[in-house]
Each structure stands twice: as C-alpha cells, then as structure tokens.
Design an enzyme around this catalytic site. Structure first.
Site, short mmCIF file in Angstrom:
data_model
loop_
_atom_site.label_atom_id
_atom_site.label_comp_id
_atom_site.label_asym_id
_atom_site.label_seq_id
_atom_site.Cartn_x
_atom_site.Cartn_y
_atom_site.Cartn_z
CG ASN A 141 66.79 19.69 -33.31
OD1 ASN A 141 66.91 19.69 -32.90
ND2 ASN A 141 66.46 21.05 -34.17
CB ALA A 145 70.89 19.32 -35.12
CG ASP A 160 43.09 34.77 6.70
OD1 ASP A 160 43.95 35.92 7.50
OD2 ASP A 160 42.74 34.27 7.06
CG ASP A 208 47.40 32.88 8.88
OD1 ASP A 208 48.47 33.28 9.46
OD2 ASP A 208 46.16 33.60 7.62
CG ASP A 235 67.81 16.56 -29.78
OD1 ASP A 235 68.37 14.91 -29.68
OD2 ASP A 235 68.88 17.23 -30.44
CG ASP A 290 47.50 38.34 7.03
OD1 ASP A 290 47.52 38.95 7.86
OD2 ASP A 290 46.95 37.68 6.89
CD GLU A 309 66.84 26.42 -31.38
OE1 GLU A 309 68.36 26.48 -31.66
OE2 GLU A 309 66.33 26.06 -31.70
P1 ATP Z 1 45.47 33.08 12.41
O1 ATP Z 1 44.21 33.29 11.43
O2 ATP Z 1 46.74 33.89 12.19
O3 ATP Z 1 45.41 31.47 12.85
P2 ATP Z 1 43.00 33.26 14.41
O4 ATP Z 1 41.98 33.38 13.05
O5 ATP Z 1 42.75 32.60 15.19
O6 ATP Z 1 44.86 33.43 13.59
P3 ATP Z 1 42.81 36.16 15.14
O7 ATP Z 1 41.38 35.85 13.87
O8 ATP Z 1 43.54 37.23 14.90
O9 ATP Z 1 43.50 35.04 15.03
O10 ATP Z 1 42.42 35.82 16.18
C1 ATP Z 1 42.30 36.28 16.96
C2 ATP Z 1 41.33 36.21 18.65
O11 ATP Z 1 40.26 37.21 18.45
C3 ATP Z 1 40.67 34.88 19.07
O12 ATP Z 1 41.77 34.12 19.68
C4 ATP Z 1 39.20 35.35 19.69
O13 ATP Z 1 39.62 35.06 20.85
C5 ATP Z 1 39.20 36.80 19.05
N1 ATP Z 1 37.99 37.16 18.02
C6 ATP Z 1 38.66 35.90 16.35
N2 ATP Z 1 37.13 36.36 16.23
C7 ATP Z 1 36.57 36.70 16.90
C8 ATP Z 1 35.24 37.32 16.06
N3 ATP Z 1 34.94 37.47 15.35
N4 ATP Z 1 35.04 38.42 17.47
C9 ATP Z 1 35.55 38.97 18.90
N5 ATP Z 1 37.17 38.17 18.99
C10 ATP Z 1 37.18 37.57 17.96
#
Ligand code: ATP
Length: 882
Positions: A723, A280, A629, A326, A727, A633, A284
């Site tokens: 027990n 009791a 994402d 993010d 318990d 990362d 464990e």
């Molecule tokens: P987080 O998700 O980390 O907050 P974010 O998604 O805003 O960041 P990024 O995706 O790295 O950051 O984008 C950074 C910059 O790249 C944006 O501010 C934009 O100017 C440019 N950007 C974002 N998406 C595209 C795309 N599909 N094509 C071209 N340029 C892009």
C-alpha cells in the site's frame, strides 16, 4: 473633520503627499511598516501539526493502530513496530502531498490577487494592492475593484457600485468637491471611494485615506466573507464513489476474515490481516490524490500563462466544445496602427508601422497630401478626444492607455501635431467610451473660448447622428452618407478597424446627457486602422477544431472587419455565418439556437448580447468557454461554463467572475489550458485505474486463498508495504504523465460521463482479477514445492503481487495498447518503478529486514516464476483497447 469634508489641498497636506509625484518609495515603505499590509485580517491558517494528525484520523487507520497496539502488548513487537512505522511514513507522505497542494493553491491566490495603479516617485506603476499605504495617489478606471478607502481628487464621469458596503446596487456618481455637511454616512460621502466597491463607469484619481482594517469595510467585520473551499465535481464524485468502494472493500474484508476464522485460522491473526487489508484496499485517499493532481496541473498551467481561479475549471476545460473569444487583444495583438484615412470624400493611406512616429499621408497615386484641408483638424480632434498617452521608455515610444486612442495620437504625430496643440483645449466634460455606446465624446473649450463637442466612435453608430460634413470648402450638408458607407465597407473588408470623427459647436453652458448632445454633428472623416492577428492564433484555432472545439469570434467591430480577420485566422469556414448585433436583437433565444451551430462570427455586438449567445449555445448542449474584459462582460462570463478573463487588459470585475485568467490575454493560451485540462483528467483516470486494479488484486488473492483453504498468502506488514510503496510513488508519477499523443484529436469529454466510463470499469476489474489470480498461482506453486516453508511461498506471492502491479502501471498509461507508448517517456514513472523494485529487493535480501517483513532470499528460478506470472495480466490484456 472627516476626509470628505476636506478640500483637495487639505487632504494632500494632512496625508503629506504630492498629487503630481505620489509618494517616494522610501516613504511608502515607512508607512507600510506603520500601517501594516492593506488586507482584511482573514482566518488563521490551520497548523501544520493538525494537518499531520489529520492523516491518521481515518477510521480504519485508527482500528489498525489499535490492533497493532494489542499485538504489541501480546508480545508481537516486531510486527507492531513495523506496522507503526509504515503507517507513520504513510501519514508523512500524505502530509507532504497536502502541503504541496496547499502551497500551489496559495501561489495561485497570490497571482490572482488584486493590483492597484499608483503614482510612486512620479511614475504610474501597478503594485499588489496589499502594498498600498495612506497617502498613495491611485488611478481608478471602469471595472476596477476599489482596494482601500480613498478621497477622490479627479473624476471623469466616475461612477461606483457600493452594494458590498451599503446594499444599494444603483451606481453612485462621484465628485471631487469637498462636502461640508457634518456626520454623513458612507453612502452619502460622494467624494469618497470605499474598499470593496466597484468602478462601473468613467475614470478618476484618488488619494488613499485608510487601508486594511481601518477602512469602512474593515470595521464591518460581519461583512467579511471567508471563502470556503468547495469540492470540484470530480472530487465530489470520487468522494461519493469512495463511500461505495469503502463498503465493498469492507464487505470483502469481513468475508475474508469470517471465512478465515471458519476455516480455522487464528482469530487474532485473521483480525490483523483483515484490518491491514482494509487499510490497504480502501481508496480513502483518492480525493486527496485528485486534489494533488489538480493542483500540480494548475502549476503547469501557470507556466503556460493560464491562472486557474476555480479548481473545478481544470476539469470543465476538458469538456469545452465552444470557445467564444473576443477579437481585439485576444485573437489580435491590440497593436493598432492607422493605415488609411477618409477625408474630403477621398481615401488617403498612412505609412509607418506600429509606434513609429515617422510616416506620410499619401493619395492613391502616391502623392504627399499632408497639407490637405481638414487633415490637421481631423488629427487634432482625434488627439483631443483621447485618453491615451505617448510615453518614451529607453528611447522607444510606447502607448499608455487604450491602443485605439494611441493609434490616433501616433497618426497625429506623423503630421507634427503633439500634445502641446491638444493642451490648448480644456476638457469641460467627458462621456467615456464603452462597448455599449461604441463612441466617446468630450466637450472642450478652445483657445478662443469656443466650446466644441468632439465625438469619435464606430462609424455606423456615428453617421446617423451627423447632418453635416466638413468638405474642402467648409461645413456643408451631408447629402450622400452612402458614399461614406461605401468607404467604411471598403476599409472594413481590408480587415481595418474603422472609426469616425465628428464635431459640433456648442453654446456656452450647454451640458447634459450625451445622447441628447450627440446629434446634428458635422462628420469630418474616417480612420482605418490595422490590428494584426496574433501569430500563433491560426494554429491554435486549427488545433481546437481538430479537438472538436468550435471557435467563435465575438466582437464590437464592424461586420466586414470581423469577417476579414476571421477568414485570415481560419475561424470562418466556407458557408459559415456572420451575425450582427442588429440581427441578434431581432432574434429570440430559441431562433438563435436553431441557427447558432452555423454561426462563427458575431459582429457589432454589445456585452449584453454575449449572455444571449452563451445561453443559446448552452441550450444546444454545448459547454461554453467565454472570454471578456470589460465590466459589462461579467454576467456572460459568470453564465458560461468556463469564464475567461484577461490578465493584462481585464478589469477586476471580470477577473473575479471568471474561473480562468489569461496572463498574456492570448487566445492560444486557452488552447494550451484546454490541452492541459484534458491531460489532467486523463492522468486522474490513469491513477484511479492503477490504484483500484491493484486493490482488487490485493483483496482477491487473500479471498481466493481462503476459499481454497490455503494459508494466507500475505502477512499484514507485506500488505501495508504494498500500500505504501507500490501504490504510492507510481500512482503519483502517473499523475505527472505526459498526454497521450492524441488528447487534442479526441472529441471533448461529455461532462456527465461517469468515472468508470469508456471502459475504465472493465479494465480495473479484469486486470485486478488477473493480478489476484497470478499472485495466487505463484503462491500455490511455491507452496506445493515447499510446504514446510510458508515464508518462502509468501515471499514469492509478495514479490509477484508487487511486480504484477509495477508492470501493469505501464499499461495504465494508454487507452490503447501497452506498446502504444514509449515506457521510458515518463521519467518519474521509471524512477518510481525502479525505486519500488529496489525497495522490494531490500526487504527480501537485507537480512535484518527479513524477520520484520516475513521474507527470505529467492533464487533465479523463483524470479523466473515471479516475472512470468507478473507479466501475464499485462501480456493478456495489454495489446487490446478493452
Ligand atoms: P472585442 O474586444 O470584443 O473584440 P472590440 O474591442 O473590437 O471588440 P469595442 O471595443 O466594443 O470592440 O469597439 C467597437 C467599436 O467602437 C470599434 O470598432 C470602434 O469603431 C469603436 N471604438 C473602439 N475604441 C474606441 C475608442 N477608444 N473611442 C471611440 N470609439 C472606439
């Protein structure tokens, strides 16, 4: 012929599939039956019988069973059978608990299982990867874990990392062309993608050629690692503590037995009582109950849209002191709408919300400027250098793919430019977007066979690569880039995400490295798009702050955009700092650590910076939760204390590296998970407190009685009953307790704190001693009143011990006073206590059970004595915080 040697059409024919439509659902089902699920056969499950038998493998339980057997052989049938039944029921309960924990962990595995994007019946859908069959057409994107062997039929810069298979960690550039060479090894079959490997860059499409154990991975059986269940820090600590507690409990039990024998109690009686007491009192089962509590907590978290991938995260969550989040998609909705344009040195606004295709282009005085020079070119190029698609579902427009790209498509549609115009341009090469490059480029061939490089991306990255601009009178030198710079700052300070677009004519045949081509560009214009913060985020950030948790925004976006949004959602306090990626580059990790406590926003950072940020916070002693994402990362997620990935937009790589997945990508879910994590830990402390105090009470009442040369106050079946019943249920109900109102008002827990910290040890010992004393007092009073009737005094002692524990259980719910909480709030506990009292009444008043449990009927007077004594420990200590 091997798959890699066949042309696309041959593969299609051989696998009887259509790359435009994919497989029909019926056909996929048929193939599923034929080839079986797409999984590597794993270990066999432990049989239920074994799990049941495991409940009795504890050393003391075996000794008890042996002792009981002997007592049975000696003619004490009733006691022997009663003890056996109790031990059996105890084992049954343990079995069900383990099953329940196991099931919830299984469910978790299913939720976290990989998915694949396949073409079925002409539409792209996400299915669990175990349902893939040969002939399925699959989409591959950067960050995907490849879940079957496949022949690539389309690639846009597709690269995979195949170290899981070949040991080679350098990415391999893939192609979609047949290779005629005979006898190539897997690593040289560059038009194949293999199960277990990763997409590190680009995107593409492929046809599944083999699944499950037929894949290359399936054939290399040695590479299959079976995941081992590792104990969480708390389970480990408890297992360690358990060893000490077992030694103490055993020591005290031996003391009771030896003293009892010295004082003339029959050896056999003392032995059975001692073994029962040991069974009791030895906790464990604590690590097992902790696992149950953790897995029940995990289920509650699933309901709140947080999937725990590592059980240990549940504990660590309660210690988090910094959340690095993010911005896009987590703090904001990732629902981009172009609101402003900068073109021909002028600012335009764009009307219409969300995915609404109707909208106008207006100048500052509200005039329609849809026919401005270069507007059409800008919008057209924006929809060519683009990876999103506009889809119509139930009459509503939806964007499939990157929302930033989607916003550009919608802006183009507002000017009447649809996909047909974009289709006139044939893509020759694509340089995909990633968060390091912050731009995307395509080389296209126009209707007049002219070649154009179109680049779009972060304006501050693109502008230095531009030498020209497109003005109202055509291409001219970019003389005043600072004017564009001002426009960027203005847009960004209105919380708009900015994107620049530029072009360059290319002579035919000029291909090559993106960074070599992306210079001397002609700047066309800027897009300013809004991405509203999620509604619930401001509240969640505030709650986190009250809970002593700092929220830090980490974004690839422009500094001013990030700052404006951080202010809107209350992340950036006055005096809080914003640090850019550029500044980060110039700081050493040590320098960063000295300022990091004042930093709330990191802007224009790349994923590589995230690792530096995590390290700096950890250097300062913080427990860091980090979201991510994209593929890049993953290292930062791994390095953080709680890696968090996104369920919707996250890549497989980040999900695998993380310990928590947000099913809705929402920051507020992190807060809920932390809340739940803190609560689970507190509940575990509650039932440890309850169980150990009860055990201390049980041992002490026996020890004190022997020291006072009294008869034993409890017989073995009674001890075992306590027990099992007292318990058992209430402890489980404590594991389901609601949080005490202020869990999110406290500072994060110190991860190094011991189980008995914050006064828990004192609470256990003080209450335990008192429970032992009051039980003994009740026993002595009744024994003195009626010395001939030992059963009478024992029944009173038994009832007092049970009632003292059942009252004390309410005290365990609070760190403050027993009255700080409504005792009826936890219905499970109320039910558990009522059932325990009812079962106590049954063994006392139901005559057939009286000889088994050595009890007899009690009257009102006895109950007054029992309840008076039983309430004492809680009455004496229940008001104090100590
Ligand atoms: P987080 O998700 O980390 O907050 P974010 O998604 O805003 O960041 P990024 O995706 O790295 O950051 O984008 C950074 C910059 O790249 C944006 O501010 C934009 O100017 C440019 N950007 C974002 N998406 C595209 C795309 N599909 N094509 C071209 N340029 C892009």
């Amino acid at each position: 012929m091997n798959w890699y040697q066949l042309g696309k059409a041959e593969v299609e024919k051989k696998l009887a599939c259509d790359v435009q439509k994919g497989l029909a659902d019926k056909e996929a089902e048929k193939r599923g039956m034929k080839f079986g699920p797409n999984v590597l056969s794993s270990e066999k499950q432990t049989s239920r019988w074994l799990i049941f038998l495991k409940q009795f493998q504890d050393f003391m339980v075996i000794v008890l069973l042996a002792a009981t057997l002997i007592s049975g052989l000696l003619g004490e049938y009733v006691d022997a059978i009663a003890i056996m039944v109790i031990v059996f029921v105890n084992g049954l309960i343990g079995y069900f608990q383990e099953q329940k924990a196991e099931k919830s962990l299984e469910k978790l595995k299913e939720l976290a299982a990989p998915v694949a994007t396949v073409l079925r019946e002409g539409a792209w859908e996400q299915i669990p990867s175990k349902n893939l069959v040969p002939g399925d057409v699959v989409k591959l994107s950067s960050g995907d874990r490849i879940v079957a062997d496949m022949r690539i039929i389309e690639t846009k810069g597709l690269e995979t990392e195949e170290s899981a298979l070949t040991g080679e960690s350098l990415p391999v550039l893939k192609s979609d062309q047949a290779i005629r060479t005979v006898g190539l090894e897997a690593q040289d079959q560059t038009n194949m993608a293999f199960m277990g490997t990763l997409v590190t860059k680009g995107s593409g499409k492929a046809i599944v050629t083999s699944t499950g154990m037929d894949t290359v991975m399936g054939q290399i059986a040695t590479l299959m690692s079976t995941a081992k269940k590792t104990a969480t820090p708390l389970e480990y600590k408890l297992a360690e503590l358990g060893k000490i507690l077992i030694a103490v409990a055993l020591g005290l039990t031996v003391l009771v037995v030896v003293l009892g024998i010295v004082q003339g109690h029959p050896v056999y009686n003392m032995f059975l009582a001692g073994v029962s007491l040991a069974v009791a009192a030895i906790p464990e089962g604590l690590p097992a109950i902790v696992t149950v509590a953790l897995s029940l907590g995990v289920q509650r978290m699933i309901r709140k849209k947080a999937i725990v991938r590592k059980l240990s995260a549940v504990e660590t969550l309660g210690c988090a002191s910094v959340i690095c989040s993010d911005k896009t998609g987590t703090l904001t909705e990732n629902r981009m709408t172009v609101k402003e344009l900068y073109l021909n040195d002028r600012q335009f606004s764009v009307t219409g919300d969300g995915y609404d295709l109707a909208g106008k282009f207006l100048d500052s005085s509200g005039r329609d400027v849809s026919s401005s020079p270069n507007l059409e070119a800008m919008l057209l190029y924006g929809s060519i250098c683009n990876n999103a698609e506009l889809q119509v579902k139930k009459g509503k427009h939806l964007v499939s793919g990157d929302p930033t790209d989607g916003a550009l498509l919608i802006a183009a549609r507002k000017a009447g430019i649809d996909y047909k115009a974009a289709e006139m341009y044939k893509t020759i090469r694509e340089y995909p977007f990633d968060s390091d490059r912050k731009r995307m480029s395509v080389i296209v061939e126009g209707p007049e066979k002219e070649r154009i490089l179109i680049v779009k991306g972060a304006p501050d990255v693109l502008l230095p690569r531009c030498s020209f601009q497109l003005g109202e009178r055509g291409k001219e030198l970019l003389k005043e880039p600072q004017r564009v710079g001002q426009a960027i700052d203005q847009m960004a300070s209105r919380a708009l995400r900015t994107l620049a677009i530029a072009v360059k004519p290319l002579p035919e045949g000029q291909l090559g490295e993106a960074s070599m081509l992306e210079k001397d560009l002609t700047f066309i214009g800027l897009y300013g798009m809004i991405d509203p913060p999620r509604k619930e985020v401001a509240g969640a950030v505030k709650e986190c702050r009250e809970a002593g948790i700092k929220t830090v925004m980490i974004t690839g976006d422009h500094e001013l955009t990030a700052k404006a949004i951080a202010e809107q959602i209350g992340i950036l306090p006055s005096g809080g700092k914003v640090v850019s990626g550029k500044e980060l580059n110039e700081m050493t990790e040590k320098q960063l650590a000295t300022v990091i406590d004042d930093v709330y926003v990191f802007a224009r950072v790349t994923p590589a910076h995230k690792l530096k940020i995590v390290n700096a916070f950890q250097d300062k002693g913080h427990i860091v939760a980090m979201t991510g994402d994209g593929v890049n990362d993953a290292p930062a997620i791994k390095a953080s204390d709680i890696g968090i990935s996104m369920g919707i937009t996250g890549t497989d790589v980040t999900k695998e590296a993380s310990s928590l997945v947000l099913m809705d990508d929402n920051f507020a879910t992190i807060k809920s998970a932390i809340h739940e994590g803190r609560n689970i830990y507190e509940n575990i402390r509650k039932f440890i407190r309850y169980l150990l105090a009860s055990n201390v009470g049980e041992i002490l009442v026996m020890l004190f009685a022997i020291l006072l040369s009294m008869p034993l106050p409890l017989v073995p079946v009674q001890i075992l009953w306590v027990n099992l019943v007292t318990d058992g249920l209430p402890a489980i109900a404590l594991g389901l307790d609601q949080p005490e109102g202020d869990v999110m008002k406290k500072k994060p827990r110190n991860p190094r704190e011991g189980i008995f910290s914050r006064g828990l040890g004192f609470k256990i010992i003080s209450r335990g001693i008192l429970i032992g004393i009051v039980t003994l007092i009740a026993f002595i009073i009744s024994y003195q009143n009626n010395p001939d009737q030992l059963t009478y005094a024992r029944t009173v002692a038994f009832a007092t011990l049970v009632m003292a524990q059942l009252i004390h259980v309410f005290d365990c719910r609070s760190d403050h006073s027993v009255f700080a909480r409504n005792p009826l709030q936890n219905v499970y506990l109320v039910f558990a206590v009522i059932s325990s009292v009812a079962l106590l009444a049954v063994v006392i008043y139901w005559q057939p059970l009286q000889p088994i449990f050595h009890t007899m009927e009690l009257g009102l007077r006895e109950w007054l004595l029992i309840l008076g004594c039983a309430a004492l420990p809680t009455a004496l200590f229940g008001f104090t915080k100590k």
